[in-house]
Write a protein that holds these residues in place. Structure first.
Motif, mmCIF file in Angstrom:
data_model
loop_
_atom_site.group_PDB
_atom_site.id
_atom_site.type_symbol
_atom_site.label_atom_id
_atom_site.label_comp_id
_atom_site.label_asym_id
_atom_site.label_seq_id
_atom_site.Cartn_x
_atom_site.Cartn_y
_atom_site.Cartn_z
ATOM 1 N N ASP A 41 0.810 -1.205 0.000
ATOM 2 C CA ASP A 41 0.000 0.000 0.000
ATOM 3 C C ASP A 41 0.855 1.273 0.000
ATOM 4 O O ASP A 41 0.638 2.200 0.769
ATOM 5 C CB ASP A 41 -0.938 0.007 1.217
ATOM 6 N N VAL A 42 1.857 1.257 -0.856
ATOM 7 C CA VAL A 42 2.679 2.452 -1.076
ATOM 8 C C VAL A 42 2.813 2.624 -2.588
ATOM 9 O O VAL A 42 2.346 1.793 -3.354
ATOM 10 C CB VAL A 42 4.075 2.329 -0.437
ATOM 11 N N SER A 43 3.481 3.685 -2.976
ATOM 12 C CA SER A 43 3.668 3.895 -4.408
ATOM 13 C C SER A 43 4.929 3.168 -4.864
ATOM 14 O O SER A 43 5.744 2.750 -4.051
ATOM 15 C CB SER A 43 3.776 5.373 -4.699
ATOM 16 N N PRO A 44 5.101 2.996 -6.150
ATOM 17 C CA PRO A 44 6.265 2.242 -6.636
ATOM 18 C C PRO A 44 7.606 2.898 -6.322
ATOM 19 O O PRO A 44 8.623 2.207 -6.255
ATOM 20 C CB PRO A 44 6.038 2.190 -8.153
ATOM 21 N N THR A 45 7.620 4.197 -6.146
ATOM 22 C CA THR A 45 8.902 4.883 -5.969
ATOM 23 C C THR A 45 9.732 4.328 -4.805
ATOM 24 O O THR A 45 10.877 3.932 -5.012
ATOM 25 C CB THR A 45 8.675 6.392 -5.822
ATOM 26 N N PRO A 46 9.195 4.309 -3.579
ATOM 27 C CA PRO A 46 10.020 3.745 -2.498
ATOM 28 C C PRO A 46 10.352 2.275 -2.711
ATOM 29 O O PRO A 46 11.425 1.817 -2.295
ATOM 30 C CB PRO A 46 9.162 3.953 -1.247
ATOM 31 N N VAL A 47 9.464 1.553 -3.360
ATOM 32 C CA VAL A 47 9.742 0.138 -3.632
ATOM 33 C C VAL A 47 10.959 0.014 -4.544
ATOM 34 O O VAL A 47 11.851 -0.802 -4.312
ATOM 35 C CB VAL A 47 8.524 -0.546 -4.281
#
Lengths: 229, 229
Positions: A41-47
């Motif tokens: 449940d986060v955006s792809p950027t930190p991933v």
DNA sequence: GGTCCATGAATCTTATGGGATACAGGATTC
DNA sequence: GAATCCTGTATCCCATAAGATTCATGGACC
């Protein structure tokens, strides 16, 4: 008391690392950026950032335009090289740690007691839960870490960190296999190392340490073969 | 012939790495994500990924919510530890490389010749340009790399890579200082190592290699003091 | 004069969106 | 029947945008 200044990237990295060390994903499994982002449940950027960092640790592999996959387990050849490298840096660390013999001894005694306590708990349990096994491995690693802590060389220690991730890949092989945890052997071998250290027997300590590491390699190779069947 | 499949992140990383090794930025200088993105005419996303990777190499430091800065040069204490660690892994690599003595000798001869050629060109030039110095350092490093190439242990080699970035930080100290490049000493010491290898004198090779590394540390420490004045 | 706090620019952090690529499955052609 | 081509979906890659934090500046107040 300073406020914890963390960013999402660190949490995501921790999260993925946990799943990797738990063996939630099989080697070769794809780590989809978008999928992980949805999942956590986060955006792809930190991933993406977390995956770049994990790639440098060797736990995952990256291919341009294709994505990340869980690294394959170590081959017997790689295990042999890993053990060889560990012998090199751990004996070097041991030699240097003898310069702070008193503190080293105290720490090793403590680490070994904790290790043994966990081994006992596992021996008493029929089907030890993952958490317990994880703690056990941490205690095992802590014994070796203590040696580096007193070696006083941050570069040797950073090499130990590099090795650490790969050592996990090695363990994962046998966690999947039918073999039991080698706690009895590991405890006995650590005890032998500790005994030589307590005697302030430098050459003996190096020898028992080398023997222990080579035994770890032997057991790992054997377990790997068993797991393959 | 396969098509080169690269992504922007790799190019950006290469670009920033170049600037770092050229010393375009002073230690402690801030590496603004947005600024780099504007400068390289890309979006912040690939820049962020490149910086994460570079952070793991030790060339830059990261602080949450504040950004990245160029790593400070190594302290004398850190230099001593770096040299110590290099002695550990390079002597270990040398021992293992002796198992492939013929190939090792051939490669070292070749690497040394290239190194010497560049040293000669520098000696002939009054004010050697950056490019030449850069090539010289690469040739110097190639001599050491050759040892690892024949050691046949990818983990030892990955440790060499880790060390490599920090060795650059060490050199940067004296490039900034008034000191000359230590090409004469380095060439002489490499020649001594090569001679022992050619004689197939294992212990002698280890000894000269150790002496060489310690001399590098000595010179670096001295140059650092000179640069501080 | 010194301290405190409001303010704003610069930057970092994360989210969202659009274009490009890889891959699997089926249709088409030889 | 095999190879090729086509197409749709999932995914990656990067750009853009919006929210959050830091830090410096300047003015108010003690």
């Amino acid at each position: 008391m300073s406020v914890k200044r963390q960013v999402l990237r660190a949490e995501v990295q921790e999260m993925i690392l946990d799943r990797l060390t738990q063996g939630s994903w099989r080697p070769g499994a794809r780590l989809s950026i978008d999928g992980l982002a949805r999942d956590l449940d986060v955006s792809p950027t930190p991933v993406r950032e977390a995956l770049v960092a994990l790639e440098r640790s060797g736990l995952i592999r990256y291919q341009a335009l294709k994505g990340y996959v869980v690294a394959e387990p170590l081959t017997p050849q790689q295990i042999a090289e890993l053990i060889d490298a560990r012998v090199v840096i751990e004996t070097a660390a041991m030699t240097r740690a003898f310069a702070h013999w008193e503190e080293l001894t105290a720490d090793l005694v403590e680490a070994h007691a904790a290790h043994q306590a966990l081994a006992d708990r596992i021996a008493e349990t029929d089907e030890p839960p993952y958490e317990l096994i994880h703690e056990y491995f941490l205690a095992d690693a802590a014994f070796h870490e203590a040696i580096f802590r007193h070696a006083g060389n941050r570069f040797l220690d950073s090499m130990r960190e590099t090795i650490h991730a790969h050592a996990h890949r090695m363990r994962q092989t046998w966690s999947a296999g039918p073999g039991q945890i080698d706690s009895a052997e590991a405890i006995a071998e650590h005890a032998a190392v500790l005994a030589r250290v307590q005697e302030r027997n430098h050459d003996g300590a190096l020898q028992t340490l080398r023997t222990h590491l080579e035994a770890v390699g032997e057991r790992s190779g054997g377990m790997q073969e068993a797991a393959q069947e």
